[in-house]
Design an enzyme around this catalytic site. Structure first.
Site, PDB file in Angstrom:
ATOM      1  CB  SER A 183      39.578  19.532  23.081  1.00  0.00           C
ATOM      2  OG  SER A 183      38.907  18.503  23.978  1.00  0.00           O
ATOM      3  CE1 TYR A 196      37.955  22.995  27.276  1.00  0.00           C
ATOM      4  CE2 TYR A 196      37.143  21.294  26.300  1.00  0.00           C
ATOM      5  CZ  TYR A 196      38.135  21.625  26.736  1.00  0.00           C
ATOM      6  OH  TYR A 196      39.415  20.998  26.832  1.00  0.00           O
TER       7      TYR A 196
END
Length: 292
Positions: A183, A196
């Site tokens: 990400s 995350y």
């Protein structure tokens, strides 16, 4: 050890109380994400067998359908969104592919092994592994992240990649490809997604290290680091409502990306077009310049 921390003794953490809507149903999302492949297929994965985790919706659906268009048979792992998975299977079959669906939690090593075993039982081989499944939970303060949530997020996002890759490794031969989904938060950070973004850093390190481990055996390992992409992940609990309302507006392009704008990066890394690339990360992120 306190009662709250005893969960850390477990090898597997079940869904937490924060997850009643996650990862979310694409069938209930408005507007619908764009998953459709934008160009005719060219046979770049003809005859290949591909696993796509988290393949029922979002980026995973776009990847699965694109791979089907390019000639692959596809095994799709998903958590519990059966309506989305059925739709994705129909879309892949419409492209001429054979499809295997498997519901369950890949953070459970036994389930991960069983899923890969089912793929081998069905087709007898495995050529491409796409590790895409993930979850996220927004928290403004680090103190709000419970031990259960922390372990659960790592379990889904990075432990599952280890488990599936461990199960798949004996079946991956020279010429095989692994592509992991990291990400933009790994590169830019995210103050509201501490656990995350930490898992995404681990995934990037895993990708580079696994590449070093396997490249001499003719197996390439790369990654894709999407920016804000319109999928069920954020609207169904992965981001606060006020952030969803302005999702993607902070990118240089001023909008969120669509799954079919990310899927071609996975295809490139999965096929022979990228035969001289391993240990690399691609960045479909709306124009944000990061240190890749």
């Amino acid at each position: 050890m306190s009662e709250e921390l005893k969960t850390l003794d477990k090898a597997h953490i079940d869904e937490t109380a924060e997850e009643p809507k996650m990862p979310g149903h694409e069938s209930g999302l408005e507007p619908k994400p764009d998953w459709q492949p934008r160009f005719p297929g060219s046979g770049r994965l003809k005859g290949k067998i591909a696993i796509v985790t988290g393949g029922d919706s979002g980026i995973g659906r776009a990847v699965a359908v694109l791979f089907a268009r390019e000639g692959a048979n596809v095994a799709i792992a998903y958590l519990e969104e059966h309506d989305d998975a059925k739709k994705t299977r129909e879309l892949c079959e419409a492209e001429g592919a054979q499809v295997l669906l498997s519901a369950g939690d890949l953070g459970d090593p036994k389930h991960a092994q069983g899923f890969v075993d089912a793929v081998i039982d069905r087709w007898g081989r495995l050529d491409v592994l796409i590790n895409n499944a993930g979850e996220q939970h927004p928290d403004k303060n680090i103190e709000d992240i419970t031990p259960e949530q922390l372990q659960r997020t790592f379990q889904t996002n990075i432990f599952s990649m280890f488990y599936v890759t461990q199960a798949a490794r004996p079946h991956l031969k020279r010429g095989a490809a692994i592509v992991n989904c990291t990400s933009v938060t790994m590169y830019k950070g995210s103050g509201g997604l501490l656990d995350y973004s930490s898992t995404k850093g681990a995934i990037t390190a895993f990708t580079r290290s696994l590449s070093e481990n396997l490249v001499g055996q003719g197996i390439r390992v790369n990654g894709v680091a999407p920016g804000p992409i319109w999928t069920p992940l954020n609207p169904f609990g992965g981001a606060p409502k006020e952030k969803v309302e302005h999702f993607g507006e902070s990118t240089p392009m001023g909008r969120p990306g669509q799954p079919n704008e990310v899927a071609p990066a996975f295809l490139f890394l999965a096929c022979e077009d990228s035969s001289y690339m391993s240990g690399q990360i691609l960045h479909p992120n709306g124009g944000s310049v990061v240190n890749g």
